[in-house]
Write a protein that holds these residues in place. Structure first.
Motif, PDB file in Angstrom:
ATOM      1  N   MET A   1     -14.472  25.698   5.249  1.00  0.00           N
ATOM      2  CA  MET A   1     -13.002  25.566   5.104  1.00  0.00           C
ATOM      3  C   MET A   1     -12.645  25.960   3.624  1.00  0.00           C
ATOM      4  N   GLY A   2     -13.234  27.110   3.156  1.00  0.00           N
ATOM      5  CA  GLY A   2     -13.003  27.797   1.840  1.00  0.00           C
ATOM      6  C   GLY A   2     -13.951  27.094   0.909  1.00  0.00           C
ATOM      7  N   SER A   3     -13.823  27.867  -0.272  1.00  0.00           N
ATOM      8  CA  SER A   3     -14.897  27.327  -1.134  1.00  0.00           C
ATOM      9  C   SER A   3     -14.352  26.272  -1.844  1.00  0.00           C
ATOM     10  N   PRO A   4     -15.246  25.335  -2.456  1.00  0.00           N
ATOM     11  CA  PRO A   4     -14.850  23.937  -3.021  1.00  0.00           C
ATOM     12  C   PRO A   4     -13.756  24.178  -3.760  1.00  0.00           C
ATOM     13  N   GLY A   5     -12.730  23.186  -3.307  1.00  0.00           N
ATOM     14  CA  GLY A   5     -11.354  23.117  -4.203  1.00  0.00           C
ATOM     15  C   GLY A   5     -10.264  24.112  -3.743  1.00  0.00           C
ATOM     16  N   THR A   6     -10.814  24.964  -2.821  1.00  0.00           N
ATOM     17  CA  THR A   6      -9.813  25.990  -2.279  1.00  0.00           C
ATOM     18  C   THR A   6      -9.356  25.771  -0.967  1.00  0.00           C
ATOM     19  N   PRO A   7      -8.042  25.441  -0.592  1.00  0.00           N
ATOM     20  CA  PRO A   7      -7.541  24.836   0.520  1.00  0.00           C
ATOM     21  C   PRO A   7      -7.421  26.048   1.505  1.00  0.00           C
ATOM     22  N   GLY A   8      -7.789  25.944   2.893  1.00  0.00           N
ATOM     23  CA  GLY A   8      -7.560  27.037   3.684  1.00  0.00           C
ATOM     24  C   GLY A   8      -6.738  26.472   5.045  1.00  0.00           C
ATOM     25  N   LEU A   9      -6.859  27.200   6.084  1.00  0.00           N
ATOM     26  CA  LEU A   9      -5.976  26.970   7.367  1.00  0.00           C
ATOM     27  C   LEU A   9      -6.613  25.603   7.685  1.00  0.00           C
ATOM     28  N   ALA A  10      -7.797  25.280   7.832  1.00  0.00           N
ATOM     29  CA  ALA A  10      -8.618  24.523   8.551  1.00  0.00           C
ATOM     30  C   ALA A  10      -8.189  23.006   7.543  1.00  0.00           C
ATOM     31  N   ASP A  11      -8.447  23.450   6.235  1.00  0.00           N
ATOM     32  CA  ASP A  11      -8.044  22.319   5.095  1.00  0.00           C
ATOM     33  C   ASP A  11      -6.601  21.720   5.529  1.00  0.00           C
ATOM     34  N   LEU A  12      -5.615  22.401   5.668  1.00  0.00           N
ATOM     35  CA  LEU A  12      -4.312  22.192   5.599  1.00  0.00           C
ATOM     36  C   LEU A  12      -3.953  21.409   7.075  1.00  0.00           C
ATOM     37  N   LEU A  13      -4.788  22.120   8.284  1.00  0.00           N
ATOM     38  CA  LEU A  13      -4.509  21.539   9.387  1.00  0.00           C
ATOM     39  C   LEU A  13      -5.004  19.997   8.995  1.00  0.00           C
ATOM     40  N   GLU A  14      -6.209  19.518   8.747  1.00  0.00           N
ATOM     41  CA  GLU A  14      -6.864  18.554   8.858  1.00  0.00           C
ATOM     42  C   GLU A  14      -6.112  17.319   8.046  1.00  0.00           C
ATOM     43  N   SER A  15      -5.546  17.962   6.750  1.00  0.00           N
ATOM     44  CA  SER A  15      -4.693  16.923   5.781  1.00  0.00           C
ATOM     45  C   SER A  15      -3.623  16.616   6.736  1.00  0.00           C
ATOM     46  N   LEU A  16      -2.852  17.700   7.435  1.00  0.00           N
ATOM     47  CA  LEU A  16      -1.822  17.125   8.205  1.00  0.00           C
ATOM     48  C   LEU A  16      -2.232  16.234   9.276  1.00  0.00           C
ATOM     49  N   LYS A  17      -3.084  16.476   9.819  1.00  0.00           N
ATOM     50  CA  LYS A  17      -3.518  15.502  10.972  1.00  0.00           C
ATOM     51  C   LYS A  17      -3.608  14.299  10.166  1.00  0.00           C
ATOM     52  N   GLN A  18      -4.247  14.099   9.157  1.00  0.00           N
ATOM     53  CA  GLN A  18      -4.819  12.806   8.554  1.00  0.00           C
ATOM     54  C   GLN A  18      -3.106  11.892   8.022  1.00  0.00           C
ATOM     55  N   ARG A  19      -2.598  12.878   7.690  1.00  0.00           N
ATOM     56  CA  ARG A  19      -1.133  12.206   7.111  1.00  0.00           C
ATOM     57  C   ARG A  19      -0.522  11.600   8.344  1.00  0.00           C
ATOM     58  N   SER A  20      -0.361  12.311   9.452  1.00  0.00           N
ATOM     59  CA  SER A  20       0.344  11.732  10.596  1.00  0.00           C
ATOM     60  C   SER A  20      -0.147  10.820  10.949  1.00  0.00           C
ATOM     61  N   GLY A  21      -1.425  10.008  10.844  1.00  0.00           N
ATOM     62  CA  GLY A  21      -2.003   9.083  11.293  1.00  0.00           C
ATOM     63  C   GLY A  21      -2.486   8.937  12.857  1.00  0.00           C
ATOM     64  N   LEU A  22      -2.232  10.081  13.302  1.00  0.00           N
ATOM     65  CA  LEU A  22      -2.700  10.375  14.954  1.00  0.00           C
ATOM     66  C   LEU A  22      -4.022  10.554  14.923  1.00  0.00           C
ATOM     67  N   SER A  23      -4.687  10.116  15.973  1.00  0.00           N
ATOM     68  CA  SER A  23      -6.093  10.362  16.590  1.00  0.00           C
ATOM     69  C   SER A  23      -6.087  11.928  16.962  1.00  0.00           C
ATOM     70  N   TYR A  24      -7.400  12.505  17.058  1.00  0.00           N
ATOM     71  CA  TYR A  24      -7.560  13.628  17.544  1.00  0.00           C
ATOM     72  C   TYR A  24      -7.095  13.712  19.132  1.00  0.00           C
ATOM     73  N   ALA A  25      -7.330  12.796  19.762  1.00  0.00           N
ATOM     74  CA  ALA A  25      -6.714  12.799  21.157  1.00  0.00           C
ATOM     75  C   ALA A  25      -5.389  12.685  21.278  1.00  0.00           C
ATOM     76  N   ALA A  26      -4.737  11.756  20.586  1.00  0.00           N
ATOM     77  CA  ALA A  26      -3.134  11.680  20.571  1.00  0.00           C
ATOM     78  C   ALA A  26      -2.596  12.965  20.281  1.00  0.00           C
ATOM     79  N   LEU A  27      -3.055  13.557  19.101  1.00  0.00           N
ATOM     80  CA  LEU A  27      -2.558  14.801  18.498  1.00  0.00           C
ATOM     81  C   LEU A  27      -2.610  15.981  19.549  1.00  0.00           C
ATOM     82  N   ALA A  28      -4.187  16.032  20.378  1.00  0.00           N
ATOM     83  CA  ALA A  28      -4.162  17.125  21.332  1.00  0.00           C
ATOM     84  C   ALA A  28      -3.219  16.778  22.393  1.00  0.00           C
ATOM     85  N   GLY A  29      -3.141  15.565  22.739  1.00  0.00           N
ATOM     86  CA  GLY A  29      -2.070  15.501  23.990  1.00  0.00           C
ATOM     87  C   GLY A  29      -0.704  15.836  23.590  1.00  0.00           C
TER      88      GLY A  29
END
Length: 665
Positions: A1-29
């Motif tokens: 997900m990018g070189s260390p310290g460099t945010p990328g698409l997956a990094d940002l998606l993962e951070s948004l998911k963590q911030r939302s507090g939703l589980s993978y199953a809830a967000l996928a639904g």
């Protein structure tokens, strides 16, 4: 997900998911995808095929506009790398073998061609060549991956204008019946074609007329107060014996008459007989076409010129509509339109008619926007910008497959909404009365279908409305598959109430209710109360979202919590007794401090808000909703400390003390 310290698409998606507090199953639904797919996106194992999927995840996580733009940039970069065959700039998955390094490592395919030993300094000539190549690459219109450069990003709606009334005549239908019966649901206008009113049927022999069908239809429309568009077409066999036959069984010809004097006589008789009863005349139906008109553009332009002169002479108030040009998805038809314009045909018309429809009649109505763009460019190149009426479809609609109940209901409503989006003045749905078409509104003699009732509900929404803008997708801060048109609706208080009709062209989308949203109205008549920030599920069925906010007609109006309507302080004398006890004190405290010019000056006659009054007066002009405690009290107190209170207001306040409700203390 990018070189260390460099945010990328997956990094940002993962951070948004963590911030939302939703589980993978809830967000996928919420995003309508499998949990494993979402997990691969957030791990960087897979790049989504379209940005729509990325946007759906971002919006479900509550991403801001800036974060969505950042996601878009990351996705474009990853997609270009994928197209170029370059490994995406993501970290290796857990457990995957590390990429080989050192002299034996193979060169990636996209980077072969220039291999320079890195233990030696680059010669200046090589550096200059590299800079020149980079400059040429940057200045070219294509990216390194060979893909076309992205078009300019233009945020905002597709168009915006001063509020303009939505005409009731927008909602037209083409009659496919000669009985004279009018639709049993509300429509705004009728067009006569395929209704026993072709030239060959009205004048079967030279000088011999049969007015029975046309009299029934015009009479029925006049009694229903529906404006009539009469369409010319179907040359009689006697007027062009050698001409090619039409698709009808009455012997009519697709060619123009051999002698235009016969045309002049026919037009004059029609315009004279129905003067004041037929609002508009369409010069011909569907040209060019082997089934309807095989003449030249110059011949049709001459027929239009002669007919326009005759109609205006017999009925000066009549509207002359140029021939309905059809099959405009094809370049040949657009060339015909250009040649008709060059021959001067549009110089003799009040309105231009075209056949605006999908390529295939099972396609989404939104595909008509592409055709509208082609038509607009053709008119622009020809130098004409007339009012536009959509007067029908293509001949092949009769053999197109019927749509499902759900599709028919949604597509019928969106047909008219696309007319608003493309700013057409009228949309004549083809047809009313017939049943051998993809969408049936009502069979002659039957009851309206649900699609027809939904069209009627749409008209009910827009009765007295004024449209301000339309937009689509990310530029208008909407999900990629969502369309929206904004309106000002009349309200009981005399002020315009903002509203928007939103729908998805396919699938569903989730949106957050914007500030001021308080109610959603559905086509089945159901009304749903909502609050600001609530989750709105947008489907292929259009819905009306109503807002409470300040309006152009009354900038001092303040609307508060969802479902509540605030009353200006100047209206307190007539409205205070209707408020809950907990709200009266807040209104009274504001009204007592409002200047006289902002209060009622007499029974039943409010004055307009002061144009340039004091800030204190403007604050007092606003009203508050909710608990009754005015949110403006402390601000008003500070303002009063800097500005002397007028004696008349102070005297009024002393003579009318405010008794606060216990919950205000």
């Amino acid at each position: 997900m990018g070189s260390p310290g460099t945010p990328g698409l997956a990094d940002l998606l993962e951070s948004l998911k963590q911030r939302s507090g939703l589980s993978y199953a809830a967000l996928a639904g919420r995003c309508r995808m499998s949990t494993s797919t979402l997990h691969r996106y957030c791990r960087g194992q897979v790049v989504p095929d379209s940005f729509g999927m990325v946007e759906r995840i971002g919006r479900a996580c509550g991403a801001t506009r800036e974060e969505l733009n950042e996601l878009h940039s990351y996705w474009l970069r990853a997609d270009e790398q994928r197209a170029a065959g370059t490994p995406p700039d993501v970290a290796s998955d857990a457990g995957a073998p590390a990429a080989p390094t050192g002299p034996s490592a193979p060169v990636p395919p996209a980077r072969r061609g220039l291999i320079v030993p890195m233990n030696r300094p680059l010669p200046w000539a090589v550096v200059l060549v590299l800079l020149a190549c980079l400059t040429l690459t940057a200045s070219s219109g294509r990216s390194a991956g060979g893909r076309a450069a992205e078009p300019q990003w233009i945020p905002g709606p597709s168009w915006q204008q001063a509020p303009r009334a939505v005409p009731a005549t927008l909602f037209g239908v083409t009659m496919n019946s000669s009985t004279g019966t009018m639709p049993a649901f509300h429509v705004g206008a009728v067009r006569l074609w395929d209704s026993g009113t072709r030239w060959s049927q009205l004048e079967p022999q030279r000088g011999v007329f049969d007015w029975a069908a046309l009299d029934r239809l015009v009479g029925g429309a006049n009694r229903a107060a529906l404006p009539v568009l009469f369409t010319f077409g179907g040359t009689p066999r006697w007027a062009s014996p050698e001409g090619p036959k039409t698709a009808y069984d009455d012997g009519s010809r697709a060619s123009p008459p051999d002698d235009l004097a016969d045309w002049d006589t026919y037009v004059r008789v029609i315009a004279t007989r129905y003067r004041g009863r037929v609002e508009a005349y369409e010069m011909w139906n569907l040209a060019p076409s082997p089934n309807f008109f095989t003449g030249s553009p110059s011949k049709l332009a001459e027929m239009t010129r002669r007919a326009s002169r005759i109609i205006k002479g017999a009925d000066p108030q009549a509207t002359v509509v140029c021939p309905g040009i059809g099959e405009l998805w094809q370049q040949a038809s657009r060339t015909f339109l250009s040649q008709f314009a060059a021959a001067g045909g549009y110089e003799h018309c009040d309105v231009a008619a075209v056949k605006l429809h999908q390529k295939d009649f099972g396609d989404k109505p939104e595909t008509m926007v592409e055709l509208a763009g082609l038509i607009d460019r053709t008119f622009h190149q020809a130098g004409f910008h007339l009012r536009l009426w959509n007067t029908g479809a293509a001949h092949r609609i009769a053999v197109s497959a019927p749509l499902s109940e759900e599709q028919a209901d949604n597509y019928a409503v969106r047909f008219y909404l696309i007319g608003l989006y493309t700013r057409y003045e009228r949309m004549y749905f083809y047809n009313w009365g017939g049943t051998k078409i993809p969408i049936v509104l009502q069979a002659d003699g039957g009851a309206p279908t649900r699609a027809a009732l939904f069209v009627e509900e749409l008209q009910r929404w827009l009765r007295g409305a004024r449209i301000t803008s339309c937009g689509h997708g990310l530029p208008d801060n909407l999900p990629a598959n969502v369309w929206q048109c904004r309106f000002l609706l009349p309200s009981g208080s005399g002020d315009d109430e903002p509203a928007a009709i939103v729908w998805a062209d396919s699938g569903e989308a989730v949106m957050t209710a914007q500030p001021g949203a308080y109610r959603v109205r559905h086509l089945d008549g159901h009304r749903q109360e909502i609050r600001e920030g609530a989750e709105l599920r947008i489907t292929e069925r259009p819905a009306l979202v109503e807002y409470q906010t300040a309006t152009a007609s009354n900038p001092w109006r303040f609307l508060g919590r969802a479902g509540q309507r605030c009353v200006p302080a100047r209206d307190l004398s007539s409205a205070r007794h209707k408020l809950p006890n907990g709200m009266r004190a807040g209104y009274a405290s504001l009204a007592s401090r409002a200047p006289t010019s902002a209060r009622w000056s007499g029974p039943g006659s409010p004055r307009d808000p002061p144009s340039g009054g004091t800030r204190r007066g403007k604050i007092a002009e606003m009203a508050t909703c909710g608990s009754g405690r005015s949110p403006y009290r402390r601000t008003d107190h500070r303002l009063r400390s800097r500005q002397r209170e007028p004696a008349r207001d102070r005297l009024y306040r002393l003579r009318h003390p405010v008794r606060h409700h216990p919950q205000d203390r």
